[in-house]
Design a protein around this motif. Structure first.
Motif, PDB file in Angstrom:
ATOM      1  N   ASP A 114      28.604  37.533  35.858  1.00 50.73           N
ATOM      2  CA  ASP A 114      28.567  36.188  36.439  1.00 50.73           C
ATOM      3  C   ASP A 114      29.792  35.943  37.315  1.00 50.73           C
ATOM      4  OD1 ASP A 114      26.339  36.114  34.936  1.00 50.73           O
ATOM      5  OD2 ASP A 114      27.001  34.581  33.512  1.00 50.73           O
ATOM      6  N   GLU A 115      30.961  36.361  36.821  1.00 47.88           N
ATOM      7  CA  GLU A 115      32.193  36.143  37.596  1.00 47.88           C
ATOM      8  C   GLU A 115      32.147  36.903  38.922  1.00 47.88           C
ATOM      9  OE1 GLU A 115      34.650  34.142  36.981  1.00 47.88           O
ATOM     10  OE2 GLU A 115      34.061  33.521  34.972  1.00 47.88           O
ATOM     11  N   VAL A 116      31.693  38.148  38.845  1.00 53.81           N
ATOM     12  CA  VAL A 116      31.666  38.980  40.059  1.00 53.81           C
ATOM     13  C   VAL A 116      30.654  38.421  41.061  1.00 53.81           C
ATOM     14  CG1 VAL A 116      31.034  41.281  40.933  1.00 53.81           C
ATOM     15  CG2 VAL A 116      32.546  41.051  38.943  1.00 53.81           C
ATOM     16  N   CYS A 117      29.500  37.983  40.549  1.00 51.10           N
ATOM     17  CA  CYS A 117      28.484  37.441  41.467  1.00 51.10           C
ATOM     18  C   CYS A 117      28.973  36.151  42.118  1.00 51.10           C
ATOM     19  CB  CYS A 117      27.179  37.197  40.720  1.00 51.10           C
ATOM     20  SG  CYS A 117      26.317  38.735  40.399  1.00 51.10           S
ATOM     21  N   LYS A 118      29.621  35.277  41.332  1.00 56.83           N
ATOM     22  CA  LYS A 118      30.126  34.022  41.914  1.00 56.83           C
ATOM     23  C   LYS A 118      31.138  34.325  43.020  1.00 56.83           C
ATOM     24  CE  LYS A 118      29.788  31.168  37.803  1.00 56.83           C
ATOM     25  NZ  LYS A 118      30.579  30.454  36.815  1.00 56.83           N
ATOM     26  N   LEU A 119      32.026  35.249  42.738  1.00 62.19           N
ATOM     27  CA  LEU A 119      33.033  35.575  43.748  1.00 62.19           C
ATOM     28  C   LEU A 119      32.378  36.227  44.975  1.00 62.19           C
ATOM     29  CD1 LEU A 119      35.908  35.796  44.770  1.00 62.19           C
ATOM     30  CD2 LEU A 119      36.222  37.827  43.353  1.00 62.19           C
ATOM     31  N   ALA A 120      31.398  37.086  44.722  1.00 59.52           N
ATOM     32  CA  ALA A 120      30.704  37.746  45.844  1.00 59.52           C
ATOM     33  C   ALA A 120      30.068  36.678  46.736  1.00 59.52           C
ATOM     34  CB  ALA A 120      29.654  38.714  45.308  1.00 59.52           C
ATOM     35  N   ASN A 121      29.455  35.678  46.111  1.00 62.69           N
ATOM     36  CA  ASN A 121      28.849  34.596  46.908  1.00 62.69           C
ATOM     37  C   ASN A 121      29.911  33.810  47.667  1.00 62.69           C
ATOM     38  OD1 ASN A 121      26.113  35.036  46.316  1.00 62.69           O
ATOM     39  ND2 ASN A 121      26.365  34.102  44.291  1.00 62.69           N
ATOM     40  N   ALA A 122      31.062  33.595  47.015  1.00 64.78           N
ATOM     41  CA  ALA A 122      32.146  32.862  47.680  1.00 64.78           C
ATOM     42  C   ALA A 122      32.654  33.654  48.891  1.00 64.78           C
ATOM     43  CB  ALA A 122      33.285  32.604  46.700  1.00 64.78           C
ATOM     44  N   LEU A 123      32.766  34.954  48.726  1.00 64.69           N
ATOM     45  CA  LEU A 123      33.236  35.781  49.855  1.00 64.69           C
ATOM     46  C   LEU A 123      32.257  35.684  51.018  1.00 64.69           C
ATOM     47  CD1 LEU A 123      34.518  39.062  48.106  1.00 64.69           C
ATOM     48  CD2 LEU A 123      35.834  37.085  48.850  1.00 64.69           C
ATOM     49  N   LYS A 124      30.968  35.714  50.669  1.00 67.89           N
ATOM     50  CA  LYS A 124      29.963  35.592  51.742  1.00 67.89           C
ATOM     51  C   LYS A 124      30.122  34.251  52.444  1.00 67.89           C
ATOM     52  CE  LYS A 124      26.071  38.364  50.116  1.00 67.89           C
ATOM     53  NZ  LYS A 124      24.710  38.240  49.627  1.00 67.89           N
ATOM     54  N   GLN A 125      30.347  33.216  51.641  1.00 72.35           N
ATOM     55  CA  GLN A 125      30.499  31.879  52.238  1.00 72.35           C
ATOM     56  C   GLN A 125      31.693  31.828  53.195  1.00 72.35           C
ATOM     57  OE1 GLN A 125      30.372  28.560  49.380  1.00 72.35           O
ATOM     58  NE2 GLN A 125      31.680  27.405  50.782  1.00 72.35           N
ATOM     59  N   LEU A 126      32.713  32.622  52.862  1.00 67.92           N
ATOM     60  CA  LEU A 126      33.894  32.650  53.734  1.00 67.92           C
ATOM     61  C   LEU A 126      33.695  33.579  54.942  1.00 67.92           C
ATOM     62  CD1 LEU A 126      36.742  32.697  51.064  1.00 67.92           C
ATOM     63  CD2 LEU A 126      36.131  30.798  52.566  1.00 67.92           C
ATOM     64  N   GLY A 127      32.517  34.122  55.039  1.00 68.86           N
ATOM     65  CA  GLY A 127      32.204  34.906  56.237  1.00 68.86           C
ATOM     66  C   GLY A 127      32.483  36.390  56.116  1.00 68.86           C
ATOM     67  N   VAL A 128      32.660  36.886  54.882  1.00 69.68           N
ATOM     68  CA  VAL A 128      32.899  38.325  54.725  1.00 69.68           C
ATOM     69  C   VAL A 128      31.562  39.059  54.776  1.00 69.68           C
ATOM     70  CG1 VAL A 128      33.841  40.124  53.228  1.00 69.68           C
ATOM     71  CG2 VAL A 128      34.937  37.880  53.303  1.00 69.68           C
ATOM     72  N   ASN A 129      31.486  40.053  55.623  1.00 66.79           N
ATOM     73  CA  ASN A 129      30.252  40.821  55.783  1.00 66.79           C
ATOM     74  C   ASN A 129      30.413  42.248  55.297  1.00 66.79           C
ATOM     75  OD1 ASN A 129      28.700  38.813  57.162  1.00 66.79           O
ATOM     76  ND2 ASN A 129      30.093  39.133  58.902  1.00 66.79           N
ATOM     77  N   ARG A 130      29.288  42.901  55.126  1.00 70.31           N
ATOM     78  CA  ARG A 130      29.271  44.331  54.797  1.00 70.31           C
ATOM     79  C   ARG A 130      30.177  45.081  55.777  1.00 70.31           C
ATOM     80  NH1 ARG A 130      24.098  47.858  53.393  1.00 70.31           N
ATOM     81  NH2 ARG A 130      24.887  49.906  53.916  1.00 70.31           N
ATOM     82  N   GLY A 131      31.013  45.965  55.263  1.00 66.60           N
ATOM     83  CA  GLY A 131      31.876  46.781  56.127  1.00 66.60           C
ATOM     84  C   GLY A 131      33.222  46.130  56.450  1.00 66.60           C
ATOM     85  N   ASP A 132      33.347  44.800  56.238  1.00 63.22           N
ATOM     86  CA  ASP A 132      34.639  44.149  56.514  1.00 63.22           C
ATOM     87  C   ASP A 132      35.681  44.596  55.489  1.00 63.22           C
ATOM     88  OD1 ASP A 132      33.386  42.769  58.474  1.00 63.22           O
ATOM     89  OD2 ASP A 132      33.438  40.805  57.495  1.00 63.22           O
ATOM     90  N   ARG A 133      36.941  44.631  55.917  1.00 64.33           N
ATOM     91  CA  ARG A 133      38.005  44.971  54.984  1.00 64.33           C
ATOM     92  C   ARG A 133      38.607  43.709  54.369  1.00 64.33           C
ATOM     93  NH1 ARG A 133      36.281  47.087  58.789  1.00 64.33           N
ATOM     94  NH2 ARG A 133      38.041  46.539  60.118  1.00 64.33           N
ATOM     95  N   VAL A 134      38.818  43.773  53.053  1.00 62.15           N
ATOM     96  CA  VAL A 134      39.392  42.636  52.326  1.00 62.15           C
ATOM     97  C   VAL A 134      40.645  43.123  51.615  1.00 62.15           C
ATOM     98  CG1 VAL A 134      39.010  41.053  50.386  1.00 62.15           C
ATOM     99  CG2 VAL A 134      37.138  41.550  51.982  1.00 62.15           C
TER     100      VAL A 134
END
Ligand code: WTA
Length: 645
Positions: free
Chosen positions: A113-133
């Motif tokens: 649940d924690e990982v999925c919530k954060l993954a969704n938050a990252l998407k909301q911030l505009g992080v896409n596949r292949g981007d470096r974080v």
């Protein structure tokens, strides 16, 4: 090697599933039929969305390899989702903070649940596949969530050790063009505050492409805030759905970049891929640590190093293990903390660095004897050669002569453990990393590239690919070829020296290049030199290692002042501070020696080989000095070295 220095497999491991005979036959098979061997492991250990078309393709001598081409998978699914059916309520991450009263645990379901919530938050911030974080975090569960959330959406993480300075952080963010940073307000280690967010703010002054910073509220102190750019982790994740469809990744898609030191000042962004990395770390974790269902496993490495990636997060979670994460220091509040954690959490397998073992040993046995440690079944070490005395203390005092010690040799670039004992299979020799892991073919070469057969000593190289081998240095493939594949054509050059004894056991003798190992952390001599010469009073600097009873190696710096500068103890402390602020506290020299000149060849190359000997007081035979431009420099250096004062 005398008999008394051989430790046979303890009785209760004689029945282990891995025996010497089994290891020998599996090892032979893994070398004779590597594709069959690895495809069998890939089917058994990894969940795939789509199977691969070919197990291995490429040209190893050119550093171009691909494993499981055509296969599709997601690493976070392998580390989390596939365990939910059987282990939803089993603890995945057990966390202890800087003080004993801070404890948390996350089951596999909660981790999901924690990982999925954060993954969704990252998407909301505009992080896409292949981007470096970029991840610049203390040792808190959110660091693991961040890595796994990136993996879930196909973003490539670049974790930067929280002890690195704003400058080092900035270099890494720029080098791999990160557009987002995940951090915390502050780290707290051994009661000391680490101003992570302030460091990020400073680093980002020159990183215009970073659009978002996600900040975990951890210490709760007031911090600077940049509206529009900064977001609180807790608020942003709280409102996200606890489900996030995993991105379907190709086997060779990059999983992460991790910076490590090389022999030039510029850190190297080692890039690992999805399938090969997760397969190799999963299999090695299972075999090397002999992990058994329900056990508590503790890797004491920081998440900022490769050991934290492969054997605190990915390997254990992929195996459905319970992995312990500790935010504090081994001596905090005193030297009994480690053993106290082992007892309270009933740790079965403990994995740490020789430097920690030596430091704990130096404190005396009383701290260990206060604890029971009866839960311990296996001990491991990594990061630098372990001296036999420390090995024996670990084995006898910590492990009560019951627990085999797995001395594991590997590197950031290898992704996973390469030379190691397998518990149950190998009698142990203190100080030897023992024998190659399945599928790994180490060789020793002399300096001209001739293969050494049988017992001998030379450059340690690896013949043939393995799934988690480095694929490239981010943005500089040529440097990767020059560093690892061009020195000895046809081989992967490790940069380490090793000896092979009459039983085929390997003894790592240390780096053969300009890389230092301070407390098991890699640093390039050039990185430290570059920091020293930033000072206006310094004309030139050369750095070598000297042996240190606790840290393994310490830094000895030869410094030439500017003509108008006067060496002084104040200047020395300024230089020491400068290395800490430029690189991080691990880069502080133990000793600075002022010198009017450095020994150089006629072509101007500093002769470090000679400096190393002078720093160590080993001046009877300096070797060939005929290529020196000005031999008189040597006597001056010897007279003023630490040994002549
Ligand atoms: C050294 C750490 C002796 C070695 C996993 C290597 C070791 C470098 C051992 C890689 C060991 C690692 N015995 N030396 N068991 N393990 N090393 O990239 O010099 O931080 O090349 O990876 O550490 O350091 P790195």
């Amino acid at each position: 090697m005398s008999e008394k220095n051989i430790y046979p497999v303890p009785d209760h491991f004689q029945q282990a599933w891995m025996t010497d005979e089994k290891y020998q036959s599996l090892y032979r098979y893994s070398l004779e039929k590597p594709e069959e061997f690895w495809s069998c492991k890939a089917e058994h250990y990894i969940n795939w969305f789509r199977p691969w078309n070919s197990v291995y393709e490429g040209d190893f001598s050119k550093g171009e390899v691909s494993w499981f081409r055509g296969g599709q998978l997601n690493v976070s699914v392998n580390c989390i989702d596939r365990h939910l059916e059987k282990r939803a309520d089993q603890t995945a991450i057990l966390w202890e903070g800087d003080t004993q009263d801070e404890q948390k645990s996350y089951t596999y379901q909660q981790l999901h649940d924690e990982v999925c919530k954060l993954a969704n938050a990252l998407k909301q911030l505009g992080v896409n596949r292949g981007d470096r974080v970029c991840i610049y975090m203390p040792m808190i569960p959110e660091a693991a969530f961040a890595m796994l959330a990136c993996a879930r959406i196909g973003a490539v993480h670049a974790v930067v050790f929280g002890g690195f300075s704003p400058n080092s952080l900035q270099d890494r963010i720029l080098d791999c063009d990160c557009q987002m940073v995940i951090t915390a307000d502050e780290g707290i280690r051994g009661g000391r505050v680490i101003p992570l967010k302030a460091n990020v703010d400073e680093a980002l002054q020159c990183c215009p492409d970073v659009h978002s910073v996600l900040v975990v509220k951890y210490s709760g102190s007031d911090i600077n805030w940049v509206e529009g750019r900064d977001h609180w982790y807790q608020s942003l994740t709280a409102t996200q759905p606890a489900d996030c469809e995993p991105e379907i990744m190709d086997a060779e898609d990059p999983l992460f970049i991790l910076y490590t030191s090389g022999s030039t000042g510029k850190p190297k962004g080692v890039q690992h891929t999805t399938a090969g990395y997760i397969l190799y770390t999963t299999v090695t974790f299972h075999y090397v640590f002999d992990y058994r269902e329900g056990e508590v496993y503790w890797c004491a490495a920081d998440v900022g190093w490769i050991t934290g990636h492969s054997y605190m997060v990915y390997g254990p979670l992929s195996n459905g293990a319970t992995t312990l994460m500790y935010a504090g220091l081994p001596f905090w509040p005193d030297a009994s903390r480690i053993w106290d954690i082992v007892d309270r959490h009933q740790v079965n397998i403990a994995y740490t660095a020789p430097t920690a073992i030596r430091a704990l040993m130096a404190k005396g046995n009383a701290y260990v004897d206060k604890s029971s440690r009866s839960s311990l079944r296996l001990l491991g070490t990594v990061g630098e050669p372990i001296n036999p005395e420390a090995w024996q203390w670990y084995y006898k005092v910590v492990g009560n002569s019951r627990c085999p010690v797995v001395d594991t040799w590997w590197q950031t670039e290898t992704g996973g453990i390469m030379i190691t004992p397998l518990p149950g299979a190998n009698a142990l020799k203190p100080g030897s990393a023992t024998r190659p892991f399945l599928g790994i073919r180490p060789d020793l070469l002399d300096d001209d590239g001739n293969k050494i057969v049988g017992p001998g000593e030379g450059n340690l190289v690896i013949s043939g690919s393995w799934p988690s081998q480095i694929r490239t240095l981010y943005g500089d493939h040529q440097r990767m070829l020059d560093t690892y594949f061009n020195r000895f054509p046809g081989y992967y050059c490790t940069g380490d020296g090793a000896r092979r004894d009459e039983d085929g056991y390997y003894w790592i003798t240390g780096r053969v290049d300009d890389v230092l190992s301070v407390s098991g952390h890699r640093l390039g001599t050039a990185e430290v030199e570059n920091a020293l010469v930033l000072h206006q009073a310094v004309a030139e600097a050369a750095v070598v290692s000297i042996p240190d009873p606790v840290k393994g190696e310490a830094i000895y710096a030869f410094v030439t002042p500017m003509d108008d500068a006067e060496p002084s103890t104040e200047l020395e402390s300024e230089l020491i501070k400068l290395t800490a602020s430029e690189i991080g506290p691990i880069a502080k020299p133990k000793r600075i020696q002022w010198t009017k000149a450095l020994p150089k060849t006629r072509s101007g190359k500093i002769m470090r080989r000679i400096l190393r000997k002078i720093a160590r007081g080993d001046t009877d035979n300096l070797g060939d000095t005929t290529t020196l431009a000005d031999p008189s420099v040597i006597n001056h250096l010897i007279e003023h070295s630490a040994y002549c004062q």
